[in-house]
Design a protein around this motif. Structure first.
Motif, PDB file in Angstrom:
ATOM      1  N   SER A 111      53.345  73.970  53.084  1.00 29.20           N
ATOM      2  CA  SER A 111      53.589  74.790  51.897  1.00 29.20           C
ATOM      3  C   SER A 111      54.850  75.627  52.026  1.00 29.20           C
ATOM      4  O   SER A 111      55.451  76.029  51.035  1.00 29.20           O
ATOM      5  CB  SER A 111      52.401  75.725  51.646  1.00 29.20           C
ATOM      6  N   LYS A 112      55.235  75.920  53.267  1.00 30.27           N
ATOM      7  CA  LYS A 112      56.412  76.757  53.547  1.00 30.27           C
ATOM      8  C   LYS A 112      56.309  78.124  52.877  1.00 30.27           C
ATOM      9  O   LYS A 112      57.304  78.700  52.437  1.00 30.27           O
ATOM     10  CB  LYS A 112      57.697  76.034  53.126  1.00 30.27           C
ATOM     11  N   LYS A 113      55.098  78.638  52.798  1.00 37.12           N
ATOM     12  CA  LYS A 113      54.855  79.962  52.232  1.00 37.12           C
ATOM     13  C   LYS A 113      54.685  80.994  53.348  1.00 37.12           C
ATOM     14  O   LYS A 113      54.525  80.655  54.520  1.00 37.12           O
ATOM     15  CB  LYS A 113      53.589  79.938  51.365  1.00 37.12           C
ATOM     16  N   GLN A 114      54.712  82.268  52.973  1.00 37.45           N
ATOM     17  CA  GLN A 114      54.456  83.347  53.919  1.00 37.45           C
ATOM     18  C   GLN A 114      52.978  83.335  54.277  1.00 37.45           C
ATOM     19  O   GLN A 114      52.115  83.540  53.414  1.00 37.45           O
ATOM     20  CB  GLN A 114      54.827  84.697  53.297  1.00 37.45           C
ATOM     21  N   ILE A 115      52.651  83.064  55.544  1.00 36.00           N
ATOM     22  CA  ILE A 115      51.259  82.927  55.981  1.00 36.00           C
ATOM     23  C   ILE A 115      50.915  84.059  56.940  1.00 36.00           C
ATOM     24  O   ILE A 115      51.648  84.313  57.908  1.00 36.00           O
ATOM     25  CB  ILE A 115      51.010  81.573  56.668  1.00 36.00           C
ATOM     26  N   ILE A 116      49.800  84.725  56.685  1.00 39.09           N
ATOM     27  CA  ILE A 116      49.313  85.782  57.568  1.00 39.09           C
ATOM     28  C   ILE A 116      47.989  85.316  58.160  1.00 39.09           C
ATOM     29  O   ILE A 116      47.051  84.967  57.435  1.00 39.09           O
ATOM     30  CB  ILE A 116      49.116  87.104  56.806  1.00 39.09           C
ATOM     31  N   LEU A 117      47.905  85.295  59.477  1.00 34.39           N
ATOM     32  CA  LEU A 117      46.703  84.860  60.167  1.00 34.39           C
ATOM     33  C   LEU A 117      45.714  86.015  60.274  1.00 34.39           C
ATOM     34  O   LEU A 117      46.043  87.084  60.801  1.00 34.39           O
ATOM     35  CB  LEU A 117      47.047  84.331  61.555  1.00 34.39           C
ATOM     36  N   VAL A 118      44.493  85.808  59.760  1.00 36.31           N
ATOM     37  CA  VAL A 118      43.459  86.842  59.759  1.00 36.31           C
ATOM     38  C   VAL A 118      42.282  86.362  60.605  1.00 36.31           C
ATOM     39  O   VAL A 118      41.663  85.343  60.307  1.00 36.31           O
ATOM     40  CB  VAL A 118      42.975  87.134  58.328  1.00 36.31           C
ATOM     41  N   VAL A 119      41.980  87.090  61.663  1.00 31.77           N
ATOM     42  CA  VAL A 119      40.837  86.766  62.519  1.00 31.77           C
ATOM     43  C   VAL A 119      39.691  87.681  62.113  1.00 31.77           C
ATOM     44  O   VAL A 119      39.706  88.890  62.377  1.00 31.77           O
ATOM     45  CB  VAL A 119      41.176  86.948  64.012  1.00 31.77           C
ATOM     46  N   ASN A 120      38.698  87.124  61.454  1.00 30.53           N
ATOM     47  CA  ASN A 120      37.607  87.914  60.881  1.00 30.53           C
ATOM     48  C   ASN A 120      36.416  87.985  61.836  1.00 30.53           C
ATOM     49  O   ASN A 120      36.355  87.279  62.842  1.00 30.53           O
ATOM     50  CB  ASN A 120      37.184  87.281  59.544  1.00 30.53           C
TER      51      ASN A 120
END
Length: 441
Positions: A111-120
């Motif tokens: 997607s080449k989008k801004q990705i934020i990794l969230v560890v829930n």
């Protein structure tokens, strides 16, 4: 300027909907341990540090299953990814990195989008827990507990920092909300897809496919609308108290309460059911303007009098809301679907209709002269004058000599005369009574 769009994605059951609810500040998405509960894109307005954005919850990405529902869920999630400006990729901190997570990452990279990794699901913060997640190559992971809220503030700081400056500080949308309601498989989702011109909601012959109330932005004649697709409402006794479907029904009823106008979709290829009438009754109780859609009109064998016969049946069955506005169409073929939004605009105009005091009193005086009320306890009701106190719905106040002398039948008679004189098709009207002597000085 458009409002920034943030999509929450991940494999099933990692806590995406809980995070969604935490961010928007209310229980919008259904939260349940059953994988696959969230099935469509769900939009909601959200704010953080004076920044406005739209948040999208998505169904879990599962590339192993190939059933119809799962394929559609993946399709919807991919569309959300394409639309988003920022993507929150959520993983389960208790389960660690899984093969499914890596499959999702491979899709997100494209997607080449801004990705934020969230560890829930991190209840006790420990910096050492974050190390293994760096191997995904998505930068610094944000360790949070969406249930307790820990770490969510830092996450949102990061989210808004990723927005382009020209997209910040956008005001909340003022779109007119249209709730689309009805029994399962009446064609609600098909109708919405036809109106917006794309597959925004999942369409399936499987009853209960739509479970959440889904907000879909839409424009017509230069005006902004929000189409709300709701779960099909079945009879209460068929719904177990603790099932996901019960939450969906509650959400549908809440959508009616909050809507500006309601579209009740009825399957014209079957008889009008008690459940159709109960849904209509709830719309009427909430004093909501409405349009009744007779869908699947393409399946009916028709002659020159068919529509008139259906209309007579409707008037008989919906006698309690005889003001209804009906539209006959086929969401499948698209035939006559243009009539729906025309009807919506007409009904909204009627719902906001303002009547001059002179015209209002002339109509009521004529009605009184033609059919004066009967005596009650040797006294007769007198109407001194009337005024319109509001719209949405149109509301009228009648100043009388004694409120107790008004009967239900005569009140209906006055309402019918108002409807004959002025166009209130599709909208309820309210008539309030006040005793004139209470307002005399």
């Amino acid at each position: 300027m458009k409002e920034p769009l943030v999509a929450i994605v991940g494999r099933p059951n990692v806590g995406k909907s809980t995070l969604f609810n935490r961010i928007v500040g209310k229980r919008i998405s259904i939260v349940n341990d059953e994988p696959g509960v969230t099935r469509d894109r769900i939009f909601s307005h959200a704010e953080w540090l004076d920044n406005s954005f739209t948040l999208i919850d998505t169904g879990g990405l599962d590339f192993e299953k190939n059933d119809e529902i799962t394929i559609n869920i993946v399709s919807q999630a991919k569309l959300a990814i394409e639309m988003a400006d920022v993507i929150l990729f959520v993983v389960d901190g208790k389960a660690g990195i899984t093969a499914e997570d890596r499959n999702v990452v491979s899709v997100l990279r494209k997607s080449k989008k801004q990705i934020i990794l969230v560890v829930n699901k991190i209840d006790n913060y420990d910096e050492n827990l974050s190390y293994e997640y760096y191997e995904l190559g998505l930068g610094e992971p944000f360790l949070i507990s969406s249930i307790h809220g820990s770490g969510v503030g830092d996450l949102l700081d990061k989210v808004v920092s990723c927005f382009p400056k020209e997209m910040l500080m956008v005001k909340k949308d003022d779109a007119i909300k249209i709730a689309i309601v009805g029994k399962p498989n009446a064609g609600k989702s098909s109708l919405i897809n036809r109106l917006v011109g794309e597959n925004r909601v999942i369409v399936s012959n499987i009853a209960g496919t739509t479970r959440d109330a889904i907000d879909i932005p839409f424009k017509y004649n230069g005006k902004k609308y929000m189409l709300i697709d709701t779960a099909g409402m079945r009879r209460k006794k068929k719904i177990e108290d603790e099932t996901v479907e019960r939450y969906s029904i509650i959400r549908s009823l809440d959508a009616i309460r909050n809507a500006d106008i309601v579209v009740l979709v009825i399957d014209s290829s079957t008889e009008i059911s008690d459940q159709d009438l109960k849904i209509a009754g709830f719309i009427d109780e909430q004093n909501k303007p409405s349009v009744i859609v007779l869908n699947k009109w393409d399946l009916i064998d028709k002659d020159t009098n068919t529509m008139n016969k259906f209309e007579k049946t409707l008037k008989n069955e919906l006698s309690f809301m005889s003001y209804f506005k009906s539209v006959y169409l086929s969401a499948l073929t698209g035939k006559r679907t243009e009539k729906l939004m025309q009807a919506v605009e007409e009904v909204l105009e009627n719902n906001n209709r303002q009547i001059s005091a002179g015209s209002l009193n002339d109509v009521l005086q004529d009605a009184y002269t033609v059919n004066a009320p009967a005596f009650k306890n040797n006294k007769r009701l007198k109407i001194f004058y009337a005024t319109q106190s509001g719209t949405n719905p149109p509301t009228f106040v009648l100043f009388v000599n004694d409120i107790n002398l008004m009967t239900d039948n005569y009140l209906r008679y006055l309402e019918n005369n108002l409807r004959k004189a002025f166009d209130f098709t599709g909208t309820p009207i309210r008539i309030k009574l006040k005793c004139k002597k209470d307002y005399d000085l």
